[in-house]
Design an enzyme around this catalytic site. Structure first.
Site, short mmCIF file in Angstrom:
data_model
loop_
_atom_site.label_atom_id
_atom_site.label_comp_id
_atom_site.label_asym_id
_atom_site.label_seq_id
_atom_site.Cartn_x
_atom_site.Cartn_y
_atom_site.Cartn_z
N GLU A 1 46.07 58.29 18.00
CA GLU A 1 45.43 57.91 19.38
C GLU A 1 45.70 56.49 19.74
OE1 GLU A 1 41.08 59.28 20.47
OE2 GLU A 1 41.32 59.31 18.03
N ASN A 2 45.79 56.31 21.17
CA ASN A 2 45.93 55.07 21.67
C ASN A 2 47.41 54.27 21.14
OD1 ASN A 2 43.51 55.06 22.70
ND2 ASN A 2 42.61 54.30 20.68
N ARG A 3 48.29 55.35 20.91
CA ARG A 3 49.61 54.72 20.62
C ARG A 3 49.72 53.96 19.37
NH1 ARG A 3 50.53 58.39 23.79
NH2 ARG A 3 51.64 58.23 25.65
N LEU A 4 48.57 54.06 18.54
CA LEU A 4 48.64 53.27 17.21
C LEU A 4 49.00 54.41 16.01
CD1 LEU A 4 45.32 51.43 17.55
CD2 LEU A 4 47.72 50.49 18.07
N GLU B 1 50.69 62.01 26.87
CA GLU B 1 49.79 62.69 26.01
C GLU B 1 49.22 61.93 24.70
OE1 GLU B 1 51.24 66.32 23.62
OE2 GLU B 1 52.86 66.47 25.19
#
Ligand SMILES: Cc1cc2nc3c(=O)[nH]c(=O)nc-3n(C[C@H](O)[C@H](O)[C@H](O)COP(=O)(O)O)c2cc1C
Length: 217
Positions: free
Chosen positions: A194-197, A14
């Protein structure tokens, strides 16, 4: 793991999108910040926003984890209720520290709390106990939590007997039942991005003051 399993887990991926968490925007007091996030989770609504994972460990450091319900939060910390003779109760007696974790999926938020744990005063447990429905009070009296029981029927019969005994009367606060207060030493607020940041802001208590830091995701 088979290729099918790998595809299955890949499809569970997700992306999180949410307003960014800026340390300077967060309250200097993590308990007030928690209050704000908790209210937002309740109002969103996130189902059972007051359900939290509670980790304890025995004297050898062997960990154990289960869900409990948050029943109060104030400047002193986080209160939950349980059976003092339960597995968690014994571990807290041996090793009076614990960790709590809330996960509010709908808001992509996690809060992690670590600190010391102590029983709340008996009168505090008593006044909470009296707010519980009659059969929940009977259940607390009947259940020797975490100990082996022959079958469900045994528990049902014990509840029935106690319900008759206390019909129309005050159910006494069980000796081995009550609240624990976790006094936090560390509280981390995690906001999925977002983007695991992801954003991670942690507060650590130092000389009775809270120090706020950003951590790498
Ligand atoms: C959502 C949820 C909320 C729970 N709330 C409590 C609670 O507030 N107090 C409690 O003693 N057990 C609660 N339980 C049951 C515990 O997870 C656990 O089974 C029980 O306390 C025995 O744990 P122990 O053997 O580690 O002491 C809850 C379980 C779930 C799934």
């Amino acid at each position: 793991m088979t290729n099918d399993d790998q595809r299955f887990f890949k499809n569970l991926r997700e992306e999180y999108r949410a307003p960014q968490l800026i340390a300077a925007d967060l309250n200097d007091d993590p308990l007030l910040q928690f209050d704000q996030w908790f209210q937002e989770a309740v109002n969103f609504p996130c189902p059972q926003a007051n359900a939290m994972a509670l980790a304890t460990a025995d004297r050898n450091g062997v960990p154990s984890l289960r869900m409990v319900l948050l029943k109060d939060v104030d400047a002193d910390g986080f209160t939950f209720y349980t059976n003092y003779g339960s597995n968690k109760g014994q571990q807290i007696q041996e090793n009076p520290v614990a960790a709590l974790m809330f996960y509010w999926h709908e808001l992509h938020r996690q809060v992690r709390i670590e600190g010391s744990v102590a029983k709340v005063p008996r009168e505090v447990s008593g006044s909470y106990f009296r707010t519980r429905p009659f059969m929940s009070r009977i259940g607390a009296l009947a259940s020797r939590q975490s100990r082996e029981i022959a079958d469900r029927e045994t528990l049902r019969e014990r509840c029935e007997t106690l319900a008759k005994e206390y019909d129309g009367k005050d159910v006494p606060l069980p000796e081995d039942w009550g609240g624990y207060l976790l006094r936090p030493e560390k509280i981390e607020f995690w906001q999925g991005q977002e983007n695991r940041l992801h954003d991670r802001i942690v507060y650590v208590r130092e000389d009775n003051r809270w120090k706020k830091q950003r951590l790498s995701p």
